[in-house]
Design a protein around this motif. Structure first.
Motif: not given
Length: 606
Positions: A345-346, A349, A353
């Motif tokens: 998930y991280w 993300y 970005k």
């Protein structure tokens, strides 16, 4: 003189006493001779440690079956001859790089290896102090070395040590390289007198210490270039308290430097901060052991009112996390699969970005086939790609290189044994960068008023619960193991026929992959695309209820292991139902496929 022994053993005794120049191990062997301990002498001298894809690992003691000066010299001599043929240009230009951990003999065996190469006229980069294992594959690629060696036994007990080798591509070696090195070792067993002379390293122009350069480059390229400035600022703003244990290993020094840079605060467990070869405060120096290995860390966290514990294993290539639940007051130690979900998930993300224009259709995440399939589920939902590999980071690392060679971008790779690759500049597991990325992730989650357990629940709510149940049976009879797996491949006496399901086919099998025979009914022609090995047993079943099950033998222990995970859809929210289905299916698989009572298998809990 030993009586009641054959000519071969007498010859090996004489050979050892002639070749070994270490007075301690010579005295140990002489003592066994004086005691007429034929059984021990046979065990130590008539078999030898085999060089495999993880190099060498074993008990530190006298004899060819153990780790000692003579075996290290033989290994280094054979490895040198292999590189002179297979990697000659790189060897001439850039030599090899060697590191070591804080175990007994690690520094000496690193110096012996350096001696063998320097005596042959090749440049050697030898770390001047202990170093985390991930720095070696990083440095191999940085300096374009012919190879890298790190003397470490990772999280093994204190009486063990190891000799881990990386290829010129920075990944762990895979076949057939391991077999070629083993062959070369056996052709160069007689130790040269010069191989014992470590004094040659003093003021030698062929020898350099890369430590400062490697640590600074690692901080810049792996941490500074990859962790976003806004997340470093958030670390300072959040001020999250993290207790850290190096598990008596080598991770603290560089971890502290990196956490200072990213603005995160760690409080080390003082008794476990610095290297200690006896690992005096833990029975097993392995954070995978759970609370038994984290007792001191939990006490330190309670005293410091810290909600998080980060742990490295002794060579800092693995990473573990524990969190105190603010609602229940209980400590949760996250499994490798759970951490894999959070990292997935991280890092997705962060990637989006940092590279908002990059197409996810060109990006990949990777895990080993016995790890959680959560990344596969996420890939289907988010639009990136997923591939699985055989067990071990040697396969993950080499798959990363294969993908990058075709222009693909790899975001993340992991295996369930708390191994995480957060930056493919290091094509191996790296607990140091993993801890830095997870610190940023934790600050972000806590800044939103959540805990890690809340984010994990959120991930499972979005993609579906992925519940694992892994264990093993002991079986020290190879014939029984072969019989069990051959019965599975010839179900109900029908040749080349696998089971159709369990519990009278209430749970049906929808796909089968057998990496011992090369069968995979999901691929064209039923031919597996993952590497096949007839020397080990490994069969994976996928059931219609979403369960994935892999049955495999261990390469180092007398075990039949099972790895299972129930992958449910997001609309199944009752965890008790998921748990019940998982246990019911796994129990049936064990009983029907392995027949533990009939085959005298001993379960893990006994």
């Amino acid at each position: 003189m030993v009586s009641n022994c054959d000519a071969q053993l007498k010859s090996k005794i004489d050979e050892w006493l002639d070749w070994d120049k270490n007075e301690e191990t010579r005295a140990k062997l002489q003592k066994l001779v004086d005691e007429n301990n034929v059984e021990a002498l046979q065990k130590k001298l008539l078999s030898r440690l085999s060089f495999g894809t993880a190099g060498l690992r074993g008990l530190m003691d006298v004899g060819y079956s153990c780790m000692n000066d003579l075996v290290i010299i033989q290994t280094a001599q054979g490895f040198l001859k292999f590189l002179e043929v297979a990697r000659r240009e790189l060897l001439d230009e850039n030599g090899i790089i060697i590191g070591y951990d804080g175990r007994y003999n690690s520094k000496r065996w690193a110096e012996i290896t350096a001696t063998v190469f320097v005596q042959a006229g090749f440049p050697v980069k030898l770390f001047g102090d202990v170093c985390p294992t991930p720095l070696i594959p990083f440095a191999v690629r940085r300096y374009k070395c012919a190879s890298g060696v790190v003397v470490t036994a990772s999280h093994n007990p204190k009486d063990d040590n190891g000799y881990k080798v990386y290829d010129s591509n920075g990944a762990q070696i895979i076949g057939p390289v391991d077999k070629e090195i083993q062959k070369s070792i056996l052709q160069n067993l007689k130790p040269l007198a010069s191989s014992w002379d470590t004094h040659v390293l003093k003021d030698n122009k062929l020898l350099t210490d890369p430590q400062q350069d490697v640590e600074e480059a690692y901080r810049k390229l792996i941490i500074e270039d990859e962790i976003l400035a806004e997340h470093r600022a958030l670390n300072k703003q959040t001020g999250l308290k993290i207790v850290y244990t190096a598990m008596h290993g080598v991770g603290y020094k560089i971890t502290q430097v990196i956490f200072d840079f990213i603005g995160a605060t760690i409080t080390p467990v003082p008794e476990q901060r610095d290297p200690h070869p006896d690992f005096p405060t833990v029975k097993f120096p392995n954070p995978e052991e759970g609370k038994s290995s984290l007792d001191l860390a939990i006490r330190t966290a309670e005293a410091n009112k810290s909600p998080l514990i980060f742990a490295h294993d002794p060579d800092a290539d693995r990473f573990a996390v524990a969190e105190k639940n603010s609602r229940t007051g209980e400590w949760k130690i996250f499994s490798g699969n759970e951490l894999g979900a959070i990292f997935g998930y991280w890092l997705l993300y962060c990637f989006q970005k940092k590279y908002p224009e990059e197409k996810l259709s060109n990006t990949f995440m990777i895990s080993s086939t016995v790890s959680s399939m959560i990344l596969k589920t996420m890939a289907k939902a988010e639009g990136f790609n997923f591939v699985d590999t055989l067990t071990g980071f040697k396969w993950i690392g080499n798959k990363v290189l294969d993908l990058e060679a075709t222009g693909k971008k790899v975001i993340f790779g992991f295996e369930e044994a708390i191994g995480f690759m957060c930056d493919p500049k290091i094509v191996d597991k790296d607990g140091i960068s993993a801890s830095a990325h997870f610190a940023c992730c934790a600050s972000y989650i806590y800044s939103k008023g959540q805990q890690i357990v809340d984010k994990l629940e959120e991930i499972y709510s979005k993609y579906g619960y992925h519940k694992s149940l892994n264990s093993y049976y002991f079986c020290d009879n190879p014939a029984i193991i072969r019989r069990i797996f051959e019965r599975i491949r010839n179900w109900d006496g029908c040749k080349d026929t696998y089971p159709g399901g369990v519990l009278h086919n209430r749970y049906k099998i929808i796909s089968i992959r057998d990496l011992t025979t090369g069968y995979d009914n999901t691929q064209p022609g039923n031919r597996a695309i993952l590497p096949v090995s007839c020397s080990a047993q490994m069969i994976t079943f996928v059931f219609d209820n979403g369960l994935h099950c892999t049955l495999r033998t261990s390469g180092t222990e007398p075990k039949i292991k099972y790895y299972t995970e129930l992958c449910s859809s997001p609309d199944v929210t009752d965890q008790s139902v998921i748990e019940k289905t998982l246990r019911e299916t796994v129990t049936a698989i064990c009983e029907e496929f392995l027949e533990p009572a009939k085959n005298s298998l001993i379960p893990q809990s006994d």
